[in-house]
Design a protein around this motif. Sequence first.
Motif, short mmCIF file in Angstrom:
data_model
loop_
_atom_site.label_atom_id
_atom_site.label_comp_id
_atom_site.label_asym_id
_atom_site.label_seq_id
_atom_site.Cartn_x
_atom_site.Cartn_y
_atom_site.Cartn_z
N ILE A 155 -5.05 -3.98 -4.57
CA ILE A 155 -3.60 -3.62 -5.11
C ILE A 155 -3.31 -3.23 -5.70
CG2 ILE A 155 -1.53 -4.57 -4.05
CD1 ILE A 155 -3.35 -3.80 -1.85
N TYR A 193 -3.19 -10.63 1.05
CA TYR A 193 -4.57 -10.05 0.27
C TYR A 193 -5.60 -10.32 0.18
CZ TYR A 193 -1.80 -5.19 1.25
OH TYR A 193 -0.80 -4.49 1.77
N ARG A 225 1.13 -1.39 -0.05
CA ARG A 225 -0.21 -0.25 0.16
C ARG A 225 0.88 1.47 0.27
NH1 ARG A 225 -5.70 -1.63 0.23
NH2 ARG A 225 -5.76 -3.55 2.00
#
Lengths: 515, 326
Positions: B179, B172, B141
């Motif tokens: 993402i 994730y 992130r």
Amino acid sequence: MVGRAQPVSTWPGVGAAGLVAALILGTLAAVALRAETAGGFGPADWSALRFTSVQAVLSAVFSAALAIPVARALARRRFRGRRVLITLLGAPFILPVIVAILGLLQVFGRAGWISDVLGLVGLPPLRIYGLHGVVLAHVFFNLPLATRLILQAWQEIPAERFRLAAQLGCDGGTMFRLIELPMLRRILPGVLAVIFAICLTSFAVALTLGGGPRATTLELAIYQAFTYDFDLGRAALLSALQLALTVAAALAALRFSQRDGFGAGLDRAIRRWDGGAPVRDAFWIFAAAAFLFLPLAAVLISGLAGLFEMPIQVLRAALTSVLVACVSTVVFLTLALPMAFAVAAGRYGIVELSGILGLAASPLVIGTGLFILIHPVANPSTLALPVTALVNAVMALPFGLRILVPAAREVVTRHGRLALSLDMNKKTFFTLVLLPRMRPQIRFAAGLSAALSMGDLGVIALFADPQIATLPLQIYRLMGAYQMQAAAGAALLLLLLSMGAFWLLDRGGRHHAET
Amino acid sequence: MKHLMIAAGILSATSAMAADTPQLTVYTYDSFVSDWGPGPKVEEAFEAQCDCDLNLVGVEDGAALLSRVRLEGANSDADVVLGLDTNLIAAAKETGLFAPSSVRAEYDLPIEWADDVFVPYDWGYFAFVHNADAPAPASFRDLADSEAKIIIQDPRSSTPGLGLLLWVKAAYGDDAPEIWAGLADNIVTVTKGWSEAYGLFLDGEADMVLSYTTSPAYHLIAEEDDSKAAAAFDEGHYMQVEVAAKLAGTDQPELSDQFLRFMVSDTFQQIIPTTNWMYPAVIPSTGLPDGFDALITPEKSLLFSADEAASVRDEALTEWLGALSQ
């Protein structure tokens, strides 16, 4: 023309064409037959087909369009170093893909020289990644080829026509329209088809310069089918699609390329009287040289440091590559010459088609097919070098035929009838007329084949034996072992060897410098 | 051509004459057999103790290696295949071409290893390598929010590329597409293989490149250059475990087992760190070479089991293609 008496035999050429077609289609069939499931196309394949075609068309159009003024300028001007320049122009064409990518991006990349200069005046870096980057890279590879082919056609215009035009007081523009435009209309379809076909099989260049998966080509899809999915049926199907596109392009080129209807000349040296626009010619020569030489300069600069600390294995690989190039060139000539003669004697359709197949054949499919065929009867890795030489020769055929066919055709149409009326037998015609008159083209084609074979990774990676490596393979191995500097040195060595082989065989482009 | 064929025939005939010493053929990836890889040292060391001829054959990379074995099928010339990773194990097992072995060792892996067919010989963590003097993001992130430019490899043609795909998926799950969408503007380009990507990074084309946590060790040990570092990510790092196995159709089952045992022994494991630039599966008695202690050690190791990897692979690829083809 078929059926009329000809001063050259056509059967060896038809035989050679048959062999080439058998190799390409046979390996494809071997892959298809080995498949466990019937392949099918997914939506991703259709978008790969679309992207592949679009970039190949654009690359062909831009390469040919830019090559015309460059070739014209080179045909009109005589200056010191012209011969060297013409030889060096061929360099990008023979660089291994990975070296070319690094060289190109050192000039055009985000951190490249041009971006550095832009940065000095406060501008953002160049945005090279995208469709335009793919086309730029393909023009870099193919502009030299297009220029050489068009320049050759220019040199083959009978000198008498320019003399007559000058006597009639034609200016440059009129001369272009009356003499040069018909020549271009004859040669351009073939040039476009060849470059289109070359760009169809692009993979690493298209992906890297294209900036990501948007730039997925058919060749990447074939690779994925082979290694990621192990779906041989799909790989064969995609490869057949590539071949079909190439055949379609070749047929279109044959259909659109018109024959020369004008009379022949007496082979005098060409002199031009239209000396106008020297600034424009100088601009084109300078611009092409800058565009092609800057990335080469980047290869040279990063290679220099590594050139003098070359590991012994690299030198050994260089020797192997020279050997492979020699054998490959002999095989190439054995196939290409009879094929060119057969085309000249009227058997053009099938022979020219099989000659162009080599362009679209995926090296991965040929290599895998050969592997499937050889494996049951012999250990493929003992045949690594002969197979590499053979495949390299077949891959060079399409370019060789572009060079040889027009000349062979010219000789046969110009001297064939006289030879027949003199009752000259085929052997005498071959040794006294055909060979001597085609020597420059044969040398050029042989040089190109040797250089291509030297620089091409070919199928060696599929057959490799740790004891035997060619120079391109050794470059990949060095890079894989973090040894980027040594790899850059080896790449420079490869460039020097390829250019050396080309120069030696082509004898410094003597033919193109002064006919 | 003909002469070469004959010459090749003679060559293979002479090598057949020396066939009273048993031959062990090991298929591996190309960088293993290269003059700068572990191959030459491994061959020398094993031949010194086996009274046999070790024949290493290099095939491009791990994925191509498995394709080659499948292509040859039950008639394969190979006795042992070395160089597959956990992402390929499920597909490899499905072929039925590999046989279980009795070789076991006290592995120094961050995970439990319990597979009776595939024997691990080295492992590493995927990581983004950057210049040590530049700031590095601490998570995906972070990276997506930053201006940092990265170069990655295509999962369809490259092992690290596939590793990154699974890394994001493992960290994730269903948020992976989000993402990737965030990373899209950080990605300068995607290359066919590791070499192009790493070469471009060294030329300054990007701030970071997808590689391994062990990459800085190469620069430190071989070039005495401490300017490269790997960024530690809070999500943890996805692992690559490289394995070998013997083929069911081998005509040298004992010798194959002997090779696999040799593979997890000190001699072989000592060769790995500074030739393959990975962690040895069993830390040799001499320990890790100097320079490896300077590397980052991720807090958390991520790895899909062979079956999970096989089942999420295609979905993850579709998500990746979707996010980056916008």
